[in-house]
Motif scaffolding. Structure first.
Motif, PDB file in Angstrom:
ATOM      1  N   ASN A  50       0.836  -1.200   0.000  1.00 32.55           N
ATOM      2  CA  ASN A  50       0.000   0.000   0.000  1.00 32.55           C
ATOM      3  C   ASN A  50       0.869   1.246   0.000  1.00 32.55           C
ATOM      4  OD1 ASN A  50      -2.409  -1.413   0.127  1.00 32.55           O
ATOM      5  ND2 ASN A  50      -2.325  -1.555   2.342  1.00 32.55           N
ATOM      6  N   ARG A  51       0.497   2.206  -0.839  1.00 35.40           N
ATOM      7  CA  ARG A  51       1.218   3.471  -0.908  1.00 35.40           C
ATOM      8  C   ARG A  51       0.236   4.623  -0.910  1.00 35.40           C
ATOM      9  NH1 ARG A  51       6.501   3.918  -2.329  1.00 35.40           N
ATOM     10  NH2 ARG A  51       7.552   1.970  -2.745  1.00 35.40           N
ATOM     11  N   CYS A  52       0.663   5.750  -0.398  1.00 37.31           N
ATOM     12  CA  CYS A  52      -0.151   6.966  -0.408  1.00 37.31           C
ATOM     13  C   CYS A  52      -0.428   7.357  -1.858  1.00 37.31           C
ATOM     14  CB  CYS A  52       0.586   8.088   0.305  1.00 37.31           C
ATOM     15  SG  CYS A  52      -0.247   9.689   0.244  1.00 37.31           S
ATOM     16  N   SER A  53      -1.678   7.646  -2.155  1.00 36.09           N
ATOM     17  CA  SER A  53      -2.040   7.977  -3.534  1.00 36.09           C
ATOM     18  C   SER A  53      -1.517   9.351  -3.949  1.00 36.09           C
ATOM     19  CB  SER A  53      -3.557   7.926  -3.705  1.00 36.09           C
ATOM     20  OG  SER A  53      -4.177   8.832  -2.813  1.00 36.09           O
ATOM     21  N   MET A  54      -1.179  10.196  -2.988  1.00 35.21           N
ATOM     22  CA  MET A  54      -0.706  11.545  -3.313  1.00 35.21           C
ATOM     23  C   MET A  54       0.820  11.627  -3.380  1.00 35.21           C
ATOM     24  SD  MET A  54      -3.399  13.536  -0.932  1.00 35.21           S
ATOM     25  CE  MET A  54      -3.166  15.162  -1.591  1.00 35.21           C
ATOM     26  N   THR A  55       1.470  11.056  -2.363  1.00 32.49           N
ATOM     27  CA  THR A  55       2.921  11.199  -2.283  1.00 32.49           C
ATOM     28  C   THR A  55       3.685   9.933  -2.623  1.00 32.49           C
ATOM     29  OG1 THR A  55       2.923  10.610   0.058  1.00 32.49           O
ATOM     30  CG2 THR A  55       2.739  12.950  -0.483  1.00 32.49           C
ATOM     31  N   GLY A  56       3.026   8.783  -2.532  1.00 33.26           N
ATOM     32  CA  GLY A  56       3.701   7.522  -2.796  1.00 33.26           C
ATOM     33  C   GLY A  56       4.412   6.959  -1.584  1.00 33.26           C
ATOM     34  N   ARG A  57       4.201   7.585  -0.428  1.00 36.27           N
ATOM     35  CA  ARG A  57       4.855   7.137   0.795  1.00 36.27           C
ATOM     36  C   ARG A  57       4.385   5.729   1.177  1.00 36.27           C
ATOM     37  NH1 ARG A  57       7.208   9.250   5.502  1.00 36.27           N
ATOM     38  NH2 ARG A  57       6.580   8.165   7.386  1.00 36.27           N
ATOM     39  N   PRO A  58       5.328   4.783   1.417  1.00 33.05           N
ATOM     40  CA  PRO A  58       4.940   3.403   1.704  1.00 33.05           C
ATOM     41  C   PRO A  58       4.598   3.137   3.173  1.00 33.05           C
ATOM     42  CG  PRO A  58       7.294   3.544   1.536  1.00 33.05           C
ATOM     43  CD  PRO A  58       6.764   4.919   1.242  1.00 33.05           C
ATOM     44  N   MET A  62      -2.967   4.915   5.682  1.00 31.69           N
ATOM     45  CA  MET A  62      -4.289   4.744   6.300  1.00 31.69           C
ATOM     46  C   MET A  62      -5.234   4.175   5.248  1.00 31.69           C
ATOM     47  SD  MET A  62      -4.493   8.238   8.504  1.00 31.69           S
ATOM     48  CE  MET A  62      -5.811   7.711   9.554  1.00 31.69           C
ATOM     49  N   ARG A  63      -5.603   2.900   5.419  1.00 33.40           N
ATOM     50  CA  ARG A  63      -6.417   2.202   4.431  1.00 33.40           C
ATOM     51  C   ARG A  63      -7.746   2.877   4.150  1.00 33.40           C
ATOM     52  NH1 ARG A  63      -6.002  -4.312   4.822  1.00 33.40           N
ATOM     53  NH2 ARG A  63      -3.772  -4.268   5.049  1.00 33.40           N
ATOM     54  N   GLN A  64      -8.394   3.341   5.202  1.00 33.82           N
ATOM     55  CA  GLN A  64      -9.732   3.910   5.066  1.00 33.82           C
ATOM     56  C   GLN A  64      -9.751   5.109   4.113  1.00 33.82           C
ATOM     57  OE1 GLN A  64     -11.458   4.868   8.838  1.00 33.82           O
ATOM     58  NE2 GLN A  64     -13.462   5.312   7.977  1.00 33.82           N
ATOM     59  N   ILE A  81     -11.257  16.825   4.344  1.00 28.38           N
ATOM     60  CA  ILE A  81     -11.824  15.482   4.480  1.00 28.38           C
ATOM     61  C   ILE A  81     -13.166  15.615   5.198  1.00 28.38           C
ATOM     62  CG2 ILE A  81     -11.481  13.160   5.385  1.00 28.38           C
ATOM     63  CD1 ILE A  81      -8.479  13.702   5.353  1.00 28.38           C
ATOM     64  N   PRO A  82     -14.263  15.269   4.521  1.00 30.81           N
ATOM     65  CA  PRO A  82     -15.580  15.419   5.135  1.00 30.81           C
ATOM     66  C   PRO A  82     -15.752  14.547   6.379  1.00 30.81           C
ATOM     67  CG  PRO A  82     -15.769  14.758   2.832  1.00 30.81           C
ATOM     68  CD  PRO A  82     -14.334  14.725   3.182  1.00 30.81           C
ATOM     69  N   GLY A  83     -16.316  15.138   7.420  1.00 33.16           N
ATOM     70  CA  GLY A  83     -16.596  14.401   8.648  1.00 33.16           C
ATOM     71  C   GLY A  83     -15.419  14.258   9.585  1.00 33.16           C
ATOM     72  N   VAL A  84     -14.287  14.834   9.249  1.00 36.36           N
ATOM     73  CA  VAL A  84     -13.097  14.732  10.107  1.00 36.36           C
ATOM     74  C   VAL A  84     -12.689  16.127  10.536  1.00 36.36           C
ATOM     75  CG1 VAL A  84     -10.667  14.041  10.195  1.00 36.36           C
ATOM     76  CG2 VAL A  84     -12.295  12.666   8.904  1.00 36.36           C
TER      77      VAL A  84
END
Length: 89
Positions: A50-58, A62-64, A81-84
């Motif tokens: 899994n990698r961050c979709s914005m930065t690519g950080r491995p 956060m899966r959610q 981020i809505p609701g946060v």
């Protein structure tokens, strides 16, 4: 930020896993492990990371939300981020 080549490699692996998923499932069910070993290594879902979709950080993913903890914190502070919202007491 991760190199673009790392992000691209991860996308390539994901496509390969999807392509061979049905074949892998069939070979496992039939118990044909010799043929299973002849498939490409990157076709195994275990090799995905899994990698961050914005930065690519491995790390710190956060899966959610599909982003890293750092991006999550920045976006939450900006109200993107809505609701946060940031806790305060």
């Amino acid at each position: 930020m991760a190199k673009e080549s790392m992000k691209a490699r991860e996308v390539k692996r994901a496509k390969l896993v999807e392509k061979y998923a049905e074949k892998r499932k069939r070979l496992k069910a039939e118990g044909l492990y010799e043929e299973l070993q002849s498939l490409p290594r990157n076709a195994s879902p275990v090799r995905l990371h899994n990698r961050c979709s914005m930065t690519g950080r491995p790390k710190g993913y956060m899966r959610q939300f599909g982003i890293s903890r750092i991006q999550f914190r920045e976006m939450a502070s900006k109200g993107l981020i809505p609701g946060v919202k940031k806790a305060s007491w």
